[in-house]
Design a protein around this motif. Sequence first.
Motif: not given
Length: 198
Positions: A64-65, A67, A69-71, A73, A148, A152, A175, A195
Amino acid sequence: MLARRFPAEQQLLLGGEFTAVDGHEAPPEGSGAGGTLRYRVDVENGLAELGFDPLLFATFVQRTLNDPRGWPHEGALPFERVPGGDADFVITLASTGTVNAWCAKSGLDTSRETVSCDAYGTERVMINAYRWAQGAPTYGDDMLGYRQMLVNHEVGHRLGHDHVDCEENGAPAPVMMQQTKSLTTGTDTCLPNPWPRP
């Protein structure tokens, strides 16, 4: 398993002792231009016997972290899971009573609505095991999305982000909106969104 609910006691209180999840998960290859955040995953003793899988939880957190689409970038700030040693913070899966105790150290009351928190001023980002198992009405049966969002959102606090509101009716919720509690601000209702950069 990660897409469904499983039984959990809402007001569970365990002993408050933790075990670090073994194993190392490197950040995505070719990432890290802005540095790497190292974190450990701890699970409260007794949760595994109640059906919580520590390794599955830790692996899900890492995926998740990191991904897209996550933090982190475009891979600029990836996350690395370590089993011990130096870590920037600790993601902790714990019973409701233990979450409440740790969050109270930061002046946060998580007991009223059985929520999670970033226990700022401590090393721990606290994930409530009841919410992990049961989700929230705002997400319905989308347990994968809820989990998720939970990761996030709380790590977002650790990165310095505050709560925000729904700003446009029908838009994806930010989010950092308190989506466990509600998707509505005033007359605007957002759609569930796990996300930072959907």
